[in-house]
Design an enzyme around this catalytic site. Structure first.
Site, PDB file in Angstrom:
ATOM      1  NE  ARG A  96      -2.983   2.843   2.634  1.00 52.49           N
ATOM      2  CZ  ARG A  96      -3.703   3.311   3.640  1.00 52.49           C
ATOM      3  NH1 ARG A  96      -4.089   2.498   4.609  1.00 52.49           N
ATOM      4  NH2 ARG A  96      -4.021   4.585   3.697  1.00 52.49           N
ATOM      5  CE1 TYR A 142     -17.905   4.839   8.153  1.00 56.43           C
ATOM      6  CE2 TYR A 142     -19.420   3.099   7.482  1.00 56.43           C
ATOM      7  CZ  TYR A 142     -18.249   3.507   8.107  1.00 56.43           C
ATOM      8  OH  TYR A 142     -17.427   2.582   8.692  1.00 56.43           O
TER       9      TYR A 142
END
Length: 360
Positions: free
Chosen positions: A50, A162
């Site tokens: 990543r 969210y």
């Protein structure tokens, strides 16, 4: 004339995997194991691949996503993979702006008033999410043929939470509940839009070749059963009804175990439960009709191996050889978890479950 008969489509090697056999409540020789966030920050290989870049940009890179999942499957010895992505990628095509910081995801234009719902766009095309489908193909290219791949999406309530809270900081979900109670019409418009988007997104993943899908209702546990029934259940039914009736669909939620009968009613062929309910109780409620997935507390993996063994033995005692059980955590692997503890867990469940099934 025989040459005109349609040729039967050959089933993939993963069709008879332990994971899918358990999802169909068929006999297995040992329990299938996969773990939520089985590719993640606890793995040094994940952190290296990543790098320090933006998390959402990483999710949009199918090759890197496929690579970290392949490494997790190979190193941990799990029986299924899940496409590496994020719950919130579906929000951006709808008109919500998502960014990640050290504190987690943030919605920079959150929903706070009914007019904010009206500015959202329905998911008319899957093209903005094509990178997830490409990650499915790339992951299958790297996986052994017998390993099934799970697709996923967030549930409408969790996605709405969210969007309204503006991120994952709303422990009390005060903004979400306030919006739900005050603006009922706008609430149902929002959940309708999200349910359609989730159904379209999951259908595209199924067409891309995943072996099963999981719907994550991570925040549903903040609701009472009556609120879930009134404000969430109708759209959850629509969400499941939009998917093929005979396709393996895992319905997972955390929090309030009193919601389990309503989750059962909403849909799914497998119910994923967290550690707040005993496994034998989950089987008592729904296990005669559906498979069960769960439910070791992820924090147990931070403990010494002796404690992990004790917790696993207790959980397997509650299972006691019943058909239709997929071993998993009650939520995702924590970032602080030692990799060797995860490997130990997978091996232990395989070995101990095989012994239990031999006795049956």
């Amino acid at each position: 004339m025989d040459s005109c008969k349609p040729v039967a489509k050959e089933r993939p090697a993963w069709w008879e995997s332990r994971f899918l056999r358990a999802a169909r409540r068929e006999p297995v020789d040992r329990l299938p194991v996969w773990l939520m966030r089985q590719a993640g920050r606890f793995m040094p290989e994940y952190r290296e691949i990543r790098g320090d870049g933006d998390f959402l940009n990483f999710c949009r890179d199918p090759r890197r996503c496929a690579r970290v999942m392949e490494i997790a499957v190979r190193q941990l010895g799990v029986d299924a993979a899940i496409v590496f992505s994020d719950l919130l990628v579906i929000l951006e095509p709808l008109g919500l702006h998502v960014r990640y910081s050290g504190g987690g995801p943030q919605i920079t234009n959150p929903i706070r008033e009914p007019d904010d719902v009206r500015r959202l766009r329905p998911l008319e095309s899957i093209q903005p999410l094509e990178f997830v489908l490409e990650a499915i193909w790339e992951t299958y290219r790297l996986l052994p043929a017998e390993i099934p791949l799970i697709g996923f999406a967030g549930a409408p309530f969790t996605l709405a939470s969210y969007a309204i809270e503006g991120g994952s900081d709303g422990k009390s979900f005060l903004r979400t509940k306030s919006f739900m109670y005050r603006f009922e019409e706008a609430w149902f418009d929002l959940l309708e839009l999200l349910a359609r988007a989730v159904g379209r997104f999951l259908s595209a993943q199924i067409e891309a070749g995943v072996a099963a899908v999981q719907i994550f209702d991570t925040w549903a546990g903040c609701l009472s059963p009556s609120d879930y029934e009134q404000f969430v259940l109708p759209q959850m039914r629509k969400c499941f009804a939009s998917l093929p009736a005979d396709f393996p669909v895992i319905h997972f939620a955390t929090g309030n175990p009193a919601l389990l009968p309503l989750m059962d009613e909403a849909g799914g062929t497998v119910l994923g439960v967290d550690w707040r309910i005993r496994l034998d109780e989950a089987f008592r409620v729904v296990g005669a009709r559906k498979a069960i997935q769960g439910n070791l507390d992820p924090a147990v993996l931070l403990a010494p191996k002796a404690m992990i063994e004790k917790a696993v033995r207790q959980l397997l005692h509650q299972w006691n050889g019943r058909p239709g059980y997929i071993f998993n955590l009650g939520h995702g692997v924590l970032p602080q978890t030692p990799v060797e503890h995860v490997k130990y867990l997978v091996d232990l469940v395989h070995e101990e479950s095989a012994r239990i099934l031999d006795r049956h």
